[in-house]
Design an enzyme around this catalytic site. Structure first.
Site, PDB file in Angstrom:
ATOM      1  N   LYS A   6      -6.966 -14.114   6.470  1.00 49.44           N
ATOM      2  CA  LYS A   6      -7.660 -14.207   5.174  1.00 49.44           C
ATOM      3  C   LYS A   6      -7.313 -15.519   4.470  1.00 49.44           C
ATOM      4  O   LYS A   6      -8.185 -16.230   3.974  1.00 49.44           O
ATOM      5  CB  LYS A   6      -7.238 -13.021   4.291  1.00 49.44           C
ATOM      6  CG  LYS A   6      -8.071 -12.853   3.051  1.00 49.44           C
ATOM      7  CD  LYS A   6      -7.583 -11.705   2.163  1.00 49.44           C
ATOM      8  CE  LYS A   6      -7.555 -10.388   2.875  1.00 49.44           C
ATOM      9  NZ  LYS A   6      -7.464  -9.245   1.937  1.00 49.44           N
TER      10      LYS A   6
ATOM     11  N   LYS B  11       2.408  -8.021   4.500  1.00 51.10           N
ATOM     12  CA  LYS B  11       1.919  -6.798   3.858  1.00 51.10           C
ATOM     13  C   LYS B  11       3.057  -5.780   3.908  1.00 51.10           C
ATOM     14  O   LYS B  11       3.960  -5.900   4.745  1.00 51.10           O
ATOM     15  CB  LYS B  11       0.715  -6.272   4.658  1.00 51.10           C
ATOM     16  CG  LYS B  11      -0.237  -5.442   3.858  1.00 51.10           C
ATOM     17  CD  LYS B  11      -1.280  -6.275   3.140  1.00 51.10           C
ATOM     18  CE  LYS B  11      -2.183  -5.381   2.314  1.00 51.10           C
ATOM     19  NZ  LYS B  11      -3.230  -6.115   1.609  1.00 51.10           N
TER      20      LYS B  11
ATOM     21  N   ARG C 273       0.855  -1.199   0.000  1.00 44.99           N
ATOM     22  CA  ARG C 273       0.000   0.000   0.000  1.00 44.99           C
ATOM     23  C   ARG C 273       0.882   1.237   0.000  1.00 44.99           C
ATOM     24  O   ARG C 273       1.821   1.309   0.796  1.00 44.99           O
ATOM     25  CB  ARG C 273      -0.876  -0.031   1.255  1.00 44.99           C
ATOM     26  CG  ARG C 273      -1.666   1.221   1.488  1.00 44.99           C
ATOM     27  CD  ARG C 273      -2.589   1.081   2.671  1.00 44.99           C
ATOM     28  NE  ARG C 273      -3.647   0.113   2.427  1.00 44.99           N
ATOM     29  CZ  ARG C 273      -4.735  -0.017   3.210  1.00 44.99           C
ATOM     30  NH1 ARG C 273      -4.884   0.753   4.259  1.00 44.99           N
ATOM     31  NH2 ARG C 273      -5.662  -0.906   2.927  1.00 44.99           N
TER      32      ARG C 273
ATOM     33  N   ASP D  87     -15.429   9.251  -3.903  1.00 48.52           N
ATOM     34  CA  ASP D  87     -13.984   9.034  -3.970  1.00 48.52           C
ATOM     35  C   ASP D  87     -13.329  10.403  -3.811  1.00 48.52           C
ATOM     36  O   ASP D  87     -13.933  11.424  -4.171  1.00 48.52           O
ATOM     37  CB  ASP D  87     -13.578   8.410  -5.317  1.00 48.52           C
ATOM     38  CG  ASP D  87     -12.164   7.845  -5.288  1.00 48.52           C
ATOM     39  OD1 ASP D  87     -12.012   6.617  -5.217  1.00 48.52           O
ATOM     40  OD2 ASP D  87     -11.185   8.650  -5.316  1.00 48.52           O
TER      41      ASP D  87
HETATM   42  P1  NAD Z   1      -6.979   1.613  -5.260  1.00 46.06           P
HETATM   43  O1  NAD Z   1      -5.776   2.427  -4.958  1.00 46.06           O
HETATM   44  O2  NAD Z   1      -7.129   1.057  -6.617  1.00 46.06           O
HETATM   45  O3  NAD Z   1      -8.289   2.456  -4.925  1.00 46.06           O
HETATM   46  C1  NAD Z   1      -8.485   3.138  -3.727  1.00 46.06           C
HETATM   47  C2  NAD Z   1      -9.414   4.305  -4.029  1.00 46.06           C
HETATM   48  O4  NAD Z   1      -9.772   4.925  -2.788  1.00 46.06           O
HETATM   49  C3  NAD Z   1      -8.768   5.384  -4.891  1.00 46.06           C
HETATM   50  O5  NAD Z   1      -9.618   5.677  -5.983  1.00 46.06           O
HETATM   51  C4  NAD Z   1      -8.607   6.571  -3.946  1.00 46.06           C
HETATM   52  O6  NAD Z   1      -8.749   7.805  -4.609  1.00 46.06           O
HETATM   53  C5  NAD Z   1      -9.759   6.330  -2.989  1.00 46.06           C
HETATM   54  N1  NAD Z   1      -9.624   6.949  -1.681  1.00 46.06           N
HETATM   55  C6  NAD Z   1      -8.501   7.171  -0.947  1.00 46.06           C
HETATM   56  N2  NAD Z   1      -8.831   7.768   0.207  1.00 46.06           N
HETATM   57  C7  NAD Z   1     -10.186   7.893   0.212  1.00 46.06           C
HETATM   58  C8  NAD Z   1     -11.124   8.419   1.136  1.00 46.06           C
HETATM   59  N3  NAD Z   1     -10.742   8.945   2.301  1.00 46.06           N
HETATM   60  N4  NAD Z   1     -12.438   8.388   0.800  1.00 46.06           N
HETATM   61  C9  NAD Z   1     -12.848   7.867  -0.374  1.00 46.06           C
HETATM   62  N5  NAD Z   1     -12.008   7.371  -1.303  1.00 46.06           N
HETATM   63  C10 NAD Z   1     -10.692   7.377  -0.996  1.00 46.06           C
HETATM   64  O7  NAD Z   1      -7.018   0.446  -4.164  1.00 46.06           O
HETATM   65  P2  NAD Z   1      -7.829  -0.931  -4.227  1.00 46.06           P
HETATM   66  O8  NAD Z   1      -6.932  -1.971  -4.744  1.00 46.06           O
HETATM   67  O9  NAD Z   1      -9.150  -0.693  -4.837  1.00 46.06           O
HETATM   68  O10 NAD Z   1      -7.999  -1.238  -2.671  1.00 46.06           O
HETATM   69  C11 NAD Z   1      -9.071  -0.638  -1.938  1.00 46.06           C
HETATM   70  C12 NAD Z   1      -9.211  -1.318  -0.599  1.00 46.06           C
HETATM   71  O11 NAD Z   1      -9.498  -2.725  -0.797  1.00 46.06           O
HETATM   72  C13 NAD Z   1      -7.959  -1.277   0.266  1.00 46.06           C
HETATM   73  O12 NAD Z   1      -8.332  -1.210   1.622  1.00 46.06           O
HETATM   74  C14 NAD Z   1      -7.304  -2.616  -0.005  1.00 46.06           C
HETATM   75  O13 NAD Z   1      -6.463  -3.014   1.062  1.00 46.06           O
HETATM   76  C15 NAD Z   1      -8.521  -3.499  -0.109  1.00 46.06           C
HETATM   77  N6  NAD Z   1      -8.301  -4.744  -0.842  1.00 46.06           N
HETATM   78  C16 NAD Z   1      -7.934  -4.716  -2.145  1.00 46.06           C
HETATM   79  C17 NAD Z   1      -7.775  -5.908  -2.842  1.00 46.06           C
HETATM   80  C18 NAD Z   1      -7.455  -5.927  -4.316  1.00 46.06           C
HETATM   81  O14 NAD Z   1      -7.580  -6.997  -4.940  1.00 46.06           O
HETATM   82  N7  NAD Z   1      -7.094  -4.788  -4.916  1.00 46.06           N
HETATM   83  C19 NAD Z   1      -7.939  -7.133  -2.195  1.00 46.06           C
HETATM   84  C20 NAD Z   1      -8.328  -7.140  -0.848  1.00 46.06           C
HETATM   85  C21 NAD Z   1      -8.503  -5.931  -0.193  1.00 46.06           C
END
Ligand code: NAD
Length: 355
Positions: free
Chosen positions: A69, A81, A45, A204
């Site tokens: 998980k 992580k 991250r 977002d």
């Molecule tokens: P990403 O970076 O693609 O998207 C995150 C989005 O959140 C961005 O568009 C960003 O602008 C937005 N954001 C940031 N701060 C914000 C706020 N305060 N309010 C609203 N929006 C905000 O990340 P992702 O891969 O989509 O991951 C999102 C979440 O899902 C994370 O917590 C991640 O740990 C979790 N996650 C992701 C995956 C995966 O396969 N990508 C798997 C399990 C968990």
């Protein structure tokens, strides 16, 4: 202070690595919670943490959640992580990512990095220039691509299951779902829900994403940051930052269910009971968002088929159902039940019974 946090929170973590390369402005932390069931696979991250302590707290909890998980999904993986401290839109450079790759390489496969918030498949390609332990490089470069669609698929199935359990409805049509964060997971989830005729409220922090959503999904209600916790909805789906369910936001929440893709949704374990007291069903994050990890694990030798991935992702709602049942019968929060199940499975795998 860092050592105090480590001492307090890190009792069960195997290894924590602090990465500092001033030449390329890299400040990162890799946390390996456990490798007892397999290599610690988990995303990186990139986030502008206000303090290094916040980054440490986040990565310790995120890596522990990865162990849980993998265990609840029945995967032979440990939990790890990493976090890079910085703004992904301003501070990220190729040299920084390559330097980070060298730190991961030095762990010789104990930790395998993949994607998390603020990191893209292209970034992982840069990391892979210096490191063999990377999952999630772009498909066109021979990588496994972005697992986020699989994550969103699992969240979607999980939402269907809890809607049936809590709201006694077979269809999502007409329900109100609020999605916080429209990145890789949130955007894909929005697509799944939109097709089902869900009334979606979305926020977002990036205006360009909101503009895109408005033009492609005209029925979505784009809301402001202030409205995220106070908008009445059936389901609140956090899909971005950690610790969104805290004391302050909890008071404002007007939903029946919290079910989203974000990791570390609860600010503390106390929030689990508080949600239950408020009559809100919380779907444990590391259970509902396991789809991406399932997909990634299918690409590790011996490789598994797409059918195997689909079947495993369809197990997510079954696990959620048993958590809901156990939580209701024992009057214990769903997060606590989920952690108990994960620990039971880890213990069983260690002594070679079950899997
Ligand atoms: P990403 O970076 O693609 O998207 C995150 C989005 O959140 C961005 O568009 C960003 O602008 C937005 N954001 C940031 N701060 C914000 C706020 N305060 N309010 C609203 N929006 C905000 O990340 P992702 O891969 O989509 O991951 C999102 C979440 O899902 C994370 O917590 C991640 O740990 C979790 N996650 C992701 C995956 C995966 O396969 N990508 C798997 C399990 C968990």
């Amino acid at each position: 202070m860092v050592f105090e946090i480590l001492d307090k929170k890190n009792k069960s973590h195997e290894q924590v690595v602090f990465c500092l390369d001033r030449k390329v402005n890299l400040k990162a932390i890799i946390s390996i919670h456990s490798t007892s069931l397999g290599p610690a696979l988990g995303g990186c991250r990139m986030f502008p943490y206000e303090t290094e302590n916040q980054a440490l707290e986040d990565v310790l909890r995120l890596s522990e959640a990865m162990s849980h998980k993998a265990a609840v999904a029945g995967l032979p993986l440990g939990g790890g992580k990493s976090v890079i401290i910085g703004d992904p839109d301003k501070d990220k450079t190729t040299e920084m990512l390559k330097s980070f790759g060298r730190y991961i390489e030095s762990l010789k496969g104990k930790y395998v990095v993949s994607k998390d918030m603020g990191i893209t498949t292209t970034d992982l390609q840069c990391v892979a220039k210096e490191c063999n332990y990377v999952m999630g490089r772009p498909l066109r470069q021979g990588g496994i691509g972005d697992p986020s669609r699989w994550t969103a698929q699992g969240v979607f199935y999980g939402i269907q299951k809890v809607v049936k359990w809590k709201l006694k409805k077979d269809s999502l049509k007409g329900l109100r779902v609020l999605i916080q964060g429209l990145g890789a997971v949130g955007y894909n989830l929005l697509e799944f829900l939109y097709k089902e005729g869900v009334e979606i409220f979305a926020f977002d922090i990036k205006q360009e994403i909101l503009n895109d959503v408005k033009s492609k999904f005209p029925k979505v209600h784009v809301i402001s940051k202030n409205e995220v916790f106070s908008t009445a909805c059936d389901i609140f789906a956090p899909c971005s930052i950690s610790f969104v369910i805290n004391k302050e936001n909890l008071e404002k929440l007007q939903c029946s269910i919290v079910a989203g893709g974000a990791n570390n949704q609860l600010h503390s374990s106390a929030m689990d009971n508080k949600l239950m007291e408020k009559g809100i069903l919380y779907v444990p994050d590391f259970v509902i968002n396991g789809g991406g990890l399932i997909y990634a694990s299918s690409c590790i030798s011996p490789k598994k088929s797409e059918d195997w991935v689909n079947k495993k992702i369809k197990d997510i709602p079954k696990t959620i159902q048993s958590i809901c049942e156990r939580s209701a019968s024992e009057n214990v929060g769903t997060a606590e039940i989920a952690v108990q199940i994960a620990k039971e499975r880890i213990e069983h795998s260690r002594i070679g019974v079950g899997a």
